[in-house]
Design a protein around this motif. Sequence first.
Motif, short mmCIF file in Angstrom:
data_model
loop_
_atom_site.label_atom_id
_atom_site.label_comp_id
_atom_site.label_asym_id
_atom_site.label_seq_id
_atom_site.Cartn_x
_atom_site.Cartn_y
_atom_site.Cartn_z
N ARG A 19 23.21 0.63 -18.75
CA ARG A 19 23.41 0.71 -17.29
C ARG A 19 22.23 1.42 -16.61
NH1 ARG A 19 28.38 -1.22 -16.60
NH2 ARG A 19 29.90 -0.95 -18.27
N ASP A 20 21.02 1.06 -17.07
CA ASP A 20 19.79 1.67 -16.56
C ASP A 20 19.12 0.69 -15.60
OD1 ASP A 20 17.38 2.91 -16.09
OD2 ASP A 20 16.70 2.89 -18.19
N ASP A 21 19.49 0.72 -14.32
CA ASP A 21 18.96 -0.23 -13.34
C ASP A 21 17.46 -0.06 -13.13
OD1 ASP A 21 21.47 -1.20 -13.06
OD2 ASP A 21 21.84 -0.38 -11.07
N LYS A 22 16.98 1.16 -13.14
CA LYS A 22 15.55 1.39 -12.95
C LYS A 22 14.75 0.80 -14.11
CE LYS A 22 12.10 5.02 -12.09
NZ LYS A 22 11.52 4.26 -10.97
N GLY A 23 15.29 0.92 -15.33
CA GLY A 23 14.63 0.33 -16.49
C GLY A 23 14.56 -1.19 -16.38
N VAL A 24 15.65 -1.79 -15.91
CA VAL A 24 15.65 -3.25 -15.71
C VAL A 24 14.57 -3.65 -14.73
CG1 VAL A 24 16.97 -5.19 -14.80
CG2 VAL A 24 18.09 -3.53 -16.29
N SER A 25 14.50 -2.97 -13.59
CA SER A 25 13.52 -3.29 -12.56
C SER A 25 12.09 -3.14 -13.07
CB SER A 25 13.75 -2.39 -11.34
OG SER A 25 12.85 -2.70 -10.31
N ASN A 26 11.83 -2.05 -13.79
CA ASN A 26 10.48 -1.81 -14.34
C ASN A 26 10.10 -2.87 -15.37
OD1 ASN A 26 10.03 0.46 -12.76
ND2 ASN A 26 10.76 1.88 -14.32
N ALA A 27 11.06 -3.27 -16.20
CA ALA A 27 10.78 -4.28 -17.22
C ALA A 27 10.46 -5.63 -16.58
CB ALA A 27 11.97 -4.41 -18.18
N ILE A 28 11.16 -5.96 -15.49
CA ILE A 28 10.90 -7.23 -14.80
C ILE A 28 9.53 -7.22 -14.14
CG2 ILE A 28 11.62 -8.64 -12.83
CD1 ILE A 28 14.52 -7.98 -13.60
N ALA A 29 9.16 -6.10 -13.51
CA ALA A 29 7.84 -5.99 -12.89
C ALA A 29 6.73 -6.15 -13.93
CB ALA A 29 7.71 -4.64 -12.18
N PRO A 69 19.20 -4.93 -9.75
CA PRO A 69 17.79 -4.67 -10.04
C PRO A 69 17.04 -5.88 -10.62
CG PRO A 69 19.10 -3.95 -11.88
CD PRO A 69 20.09 -4.51 -10.87
N PHE A 70 17.64 -7.08 -10.54
CA PHE A 70 17.05 -8.25 -11.19
C PHE A 70 16.10 -9.02 -10.28
CE2 PHE A 70 21.05 -7.46 -13.40
CZ PHE A 70 20.62 -7.45 -14.71
N ARG A 71 15.92 -8.57 -9.06
CA ARG A 71 15.06 -9.28 -8.11
C ARG A 71 13.59 -9.11 -8.49
NH1 ARG A 71 16.17 -7.28 -2.50
NH2 ARG A 71 18.12 -8.41 -2.90
N LEU A 72 12.84 -10.20 -8.40
CA LEU A 72 11.40 -10.19 -8.66
C LEU A 72 10.66 -10.15 -7.32
CD1 LEU A 72 8.90 -10.52 -10.55
CD2 LEU A 72 9.19 -13.00 -10.26
N ASP A 73 9.89 -9.09 -7.11
CA ASP A 73 9.03 -8.99 -5.93
C ASP A 73 7.61 -9.30 -6.37
OD1 ASP A 73 7.51 -8.36 -3.72
OD2 ASP A 73 8.59 -6.52 -3.24
N VAL A 74 7.15 -10.53 -6.09
CA VAL A 74 5.86 -10.98 -6.61
C VAL A 74 4.70 -10.14 -6.08
CG1 VAL A 74 6.63 -13.34 -7.01
CG2 VAL A 74 5.68 -12.72 -4.79
N LYS A 75 4.89 -9.47 -4.95
CA LYS A 75 3.82 -8.64 -4.39
C LYS A 75 3.75 -7.27 -5.06
CE LYS A 75 4.01 -10.78 0.22
NZ LYS A 75 4.23 -10.54 1.67
#
Length: 447
Positions: free
Chosen positions: A79-89, A214-220
Amino acid sequence: MLNGPLLGKIIKFAIPFAASSILQQLFNSVDVAVVGRFASSEALAAVGANTFLINLMINLFVGISIGTNVIIANHIGQRDDKGVSNAIATTGVIALTSGGILLIVGQLIAPLVLQAMGTPANILSDAIVYLRIFLLGSPFFMIYNFGASILRSKGDTKRPLYILLIAGVINTILNLVFVINFHLGVAGVAIATDIANAFSATSVVILLRRESMPFRLDVKRIHVVPRELKRILQIGLPAGLQSMVFSFSNIFVQTGINTFGSAAVAGASVAQTFDSYCYFLMVAFCGAAVTFIGQNYGAGKIDRCKKIFKICLIFGALSCWLANMTFLLGQDFFMSIFTKDPDVIHYGEARMCIVLVFQALAAGYEIPASAMRGLGHSLEPALLTVLGTCVFRLVWIFFVMPVFPGYEQLMWVYPISWLLTTLLVFTAYLRISRKAFALHCHDKSAE
């Protein structure tokens, strides 16, 4: 994935996963079928001669995408949302970089490697044309695969499938138009595949940009998070290197096939299409093992991890075997879809009668290797698979084939290497899983 009955959820995950993989293979199958029926057997062989070389170049990065899947799944379980976001970036950067590397390196080495493989002279120029045009679309291919890995890490295997269904239709229509109407031959089917891959990449990026956090991809804002990059590479790089070395050994097998002439190249290429479809059914349960075990191990649910492994092993082997028997019993019909050339059919059916009978053995090492990756152990299965499959195949080609020459004798390298690798990797899984589960239980009791 963390609660409730497992069997139904694993099958619901695996079926779209398998269909997606099969549709990607269908791009190549349609290429082969169209040129085989509407161009020539030589054009068919030119496309088929590239199969293992293309796999060699892309499998390193496709393997790294497994690391993305595992790490995001672990973060979800924790349940680590920040980790998910960082991994996707971080994954966004890896996808773009890998696509660029493939595009540049592939253009430089394509003619040299095909010549070194002993590609028959009558198909060499067409083989080079097909490979160079195909690799122009490699950035799109990488973007789609990494994007699909992000979606699958949270259990979404349906939308990647829908994307590939549409891409498959695009590919098929353009193949027919470019080959039949414009007489572009191998260049036409390569261009069609590139356009279909561009559609797939665009579609998966649009989906990820519309995801909720946290699964959204921000291409910028894609960037490398060093900790996430390290963890992704720790899992993905050994898997990618394993696949790359695996494909490298198959290049030597392809070199052996090339010595029997263009009919053997074409026949083996068509037959390899069928065992690829069977293999992808098994790989779907490998993907389920990685994702389900990754999430449940991250959440500390050891009993569920054990059940997941058993389900994936049984259904992975069974689904592959059923598909094997379907293609084997209908081999005359399935070969006729691609070619009417009797020499090509002879070589294709000779491969099918050996490879398809024993291919389900590969589940004995593919599923345990995937389970170990879900537990965070990627190096061990990679090394053992390289030893049991790749090294053995080189030994077979250089030392056995000179003593027992022949096309059928060359095909026996597959089932024997599968059996040897199963013995090595399954034994390693029993040892590593026992230790990992015991360590996790000890840490939990200490808390």
